[in-house]
Enzyme design. Structure first.
Site, PDB file in Angstrom:
ATOM      1  N   PRO A  95      -3.393  70.433  57.843  1.00 45.78           N
ATOM      2  CA  PRO A  95      -2.413  69.841  56.934  1.00 45.78           C
ATOM      3  C   PRO A  95      -1.252  70.801  56.653  1.00 45.78           C
ATOM      4  O   PRO A  95      -0.202  70.377  56.163  1.00 45.78           O
ATOM      5  CB  PRO A  95      -3.208  69.545  55.654  1.00 45.78           C
ATOM      6  CG  PRO A  95      -4.586  70.030  55.872  1.00 45.78           C
ATOM      7  CD  PRO A  95      -4.729  70.570  57.243  1.00 45.78           C
ATOM      8  N   GLU A 122     -13.361  74.216  55.285  1.00 44.89           N
ATOM      9  CA  GLU A 122     -12.081  74.469  54.605  1.00 44.89           C
ATOM     10  C   GLU A 122     -11.000  74.895  55.588  1.00 44.89           C
ATOM     11  O   GLU A 122      -9.826  74.985  55.225  1.00 44.89           O
ATOM     12  CB  GLU A 122     -12.244  75.545  53.525  1.00 44.89           C
ATOM     13  CG  GLU A 122     -13.176  75.150  52.397  1.00 44.89           C
ATOM     14  CD  GLU A 122     -12.814  73.812  51.758  1.00 44.89           C
ATOM     15  OE1 GLU A 122     -11.670  73.653  51.311  1.00 44.89           O
ATOM     16  OE2 GLU A 122     -13.694  72.919  51.727  1.00 44.89           O
ATOM     17  N   ARG A 160      -0.532  56.971  76.270  1.00 44.11           N
ATOM     18  CA  ARG A 160       0.214  55.729  76.477  1.00 44.11           C
ATOM     19  C   ARG A 160       1.599  55.964  77.070  1.00 44.11           C
ATOM     20  O   ARG A 160       2.240  55.018  77.519  1.00 44.11           O
ATOM     21  CB  ARG A 160       0.300  54.913  75.181  1.00 44.11           C
ATOM     22  CG  ARG A 160       0.986  55.619  74.065  1.00 44.11           C
ATOM     23  CD  ARG A 160       0.871  54.839  72.768  1.00 44.11           C
ATOM     24  NE  ARG A 160       1.605  53.575  72.800  1.00 44.11           N
ATOM     25  CZ  ARG A 160       2.933  53.485  72.757  1.00 44.11           C
ATOM     26  NH1 ARG A 160       3.683  54.570  72.694  1.00 44.11           N
ATOM     27  NH2 ARG A 160       3.524  52.309  72.788  1.00 44.11           N
ATOM     28  N   ASP A 175       9.591  51.322  71.473  1.00 44.54           N
ATOM     29  CA  ASP A 175       8.719  51.706  70.357  1.00 44.54           C
ATOM     30  C   ASP A 175       9.528  52.123  69.149  1.00 44.54           C
ATOM     31  O   ASP A 175      10.621  52.659  69.292  1.00 44.54           O
ATOM     32  CB  ASP A 175       7.866  52.936  70.723  1.00 44.54           C
ATOM     33  CG  ASP A 175       6.829  52.643  71.785  1.00 44.54           C
ATOM     34  OD1 ASP A 175       6.477  51.468  71.940  1.00 44.54           O
ATOM     35  OD2 ASP A 175       6.391  53.600  72.436  1.00 44.54           O
TER      36      ASP A 175
HETATM   37  C1  4GT Z   1      -5.565  66.706  57.347  1.00 41.49           C
HETATM   38  C2  4GT Z   1      -4.919  66.964  58.530  1.00 41.49           C
HETATM   39  C3  4GT Z   1      -5.561  67.806  59.458  1.00 41.49           C
HETATM   40  C4  4GT Z   1      -7.342  68.063  57.977  1.00 41.49           C
HETATM   41  C5  4GT Z   1      -3.581  66.363  58.798  1.00 41.49           C
HETATM   42  C6  4GT Z   1      -9.359  72.041  58.144  1.00 41.49           C
HETATM   43  C7  4GT Z   1     -10.683  71.436  58.051  1.00 41.49           C
HETATM   44  C8  4GT Z   1      -8.337  70.954  58.167  1.00 41.49           C
HETATM   45  C9  4GT Z   1     -10.486  69.958  57.857  1.00 41.49           C
HETATM   46  C10 4GT Z   1      -9.132  69.682  58.352  1.00 41.49           C
HETATM   47  N1  4GT Z   1      -6.750  67.244  57.087  1.00 41.49           N
HETATM   48  N2  4GT Z   1      -6.770  68.338  59.171  1.00 41.49           N
HETATM   49  N3  4GT Z   1      -5.001  68.108  60.642  1.00 41.49           N
HETATM   50  N4  4GT Z   1      -2.957  65.757  57.790  1.00 41.49           N
HETATM   51  N5  4GT Z   1      -8.513  68.607  57.640  1.00 41.49           N
HETATM   52  O1  4GT Z   1      -3.096  66.452  59.902  1.00 41.49           O
END
Ligand code: 4GT
Length: 257
Positions: A95, A122, A160, A175
């Protein structure tokens, strides 16, 4: 040339459907996309085959250990070299990454591929990221339990775009995002739809007119109106790229706020 993905994951089972259904299956069967799964547990040591441990400094959750990841990556590098391939970049889904875009997807679709690291718990010990990860990619501002769905998403988006995978070669030029705008609405049969509640729903008459220039203009205006309303920053970006015509600007200036 095929696009190769080496996927490091604790849950290889999650990738099976990719190879058995739909457009991604066609990409896989035609060898346009070549997926190699690397179960991280195979590279863990000891009776407990640990791949995670508690974070230094305290706090909730667990952190993915560096050493199993390094051994998995070494195995991947050896396999890539044996196949006569190049050294592929390592992508971590997180994220905290840069948002995935269609232009990044297009670049990957024309590349030799990537190593996709799917985080769990985590996240990954920062030292592995500093030493080996070339790029961190996010799918959006929300939290998932792992990087597997992001990896599948990326591979789907790349699959795709491979030549011969979609039935209609032109379909990805139309697209959403290929021109930086959201897609226009689509309609098919029946021309007059009656809902179970009795409501009758027709089709915009311009689509039944056979007038190709009018249809193209209507679709463009639908794209502009929907994008201006839902994603105004995409209109600004298209304008900055010089992709809005005088006619587009005139249409936009007459849109109700
Ligand atoms: C969200 C995204 C991602 C997670 C995203 C580390 C362990 C990150 C769980 C993982 N959450 N990864 N790539 N929004 N969680 O892309």
């Amino acid at each position: 040339m095929a696009v190769r993905f080496d996927v490091i994951t604790l849950f290889p089972e999650l990738f099976a459907p990719f190879q058995t259904v739909g457009v991604t299956r066609r990409a896989f069967e035609s060898r346009a996309v070549d997926v190699h799964l690397w179960p991280l547990r195979d590279h863990a040591e000891g009776v407990y085959r640990r791949v995670d441990d508690r974070p230094f400094g305290g706090g909730p959750g667990m952190v993915m250990l560096v050493e199993p990841l390094v051994r998995a990556l070494q195995a991947i590098r050896a396999d890539q070299q044996a196949a006569g391939g190049e050294r592929l970049p390592v992508i971590l889904f997180s994220p905290a990454g840069r948002p995935l875009t269609q232009s990044r997807v297009q670049a990957l679709a024309q590349s030799a591929g990537a190593v996709l690291l799917c985080g769990r718990y985590e996240g990954v010990d920062q030292r592995f990221i500093d030493a080996y990860v070339d790029e961190e990619i996010s799918l959006g501002d929300y939290v998932l339990s792992g990087g597997e769905l992001p990896a599948l998403t990326l591979m789907d988006a790349v699959a795709r775009l491979q030549p011969g995978v979609l039935h209609d070669a032109a379909s990805h030029e139309q697209d959403s995002f290929s021109d930086g705008l959201l897609d226009c609405p689509h309609y098919s049969r029946p021309e007059m739809l009656t809902l179970p509640e009795g409501q009758e729903m027709g089709v915009p008459s311009v689509l039944m007119s056979g007038h190709h220039a009018h249809i193209a203009r209507w679709r463009r205006e639908q794209q502009l109106a929907i994008t201006a309303r839902r994603r105004p920053e995409l209109i600004e970006a298209a304008r900055a790229r010089g992709e809005l015509s005088k006619q587009d600007e005139h249409f936009l200036s007459n849109l109700p706020l």
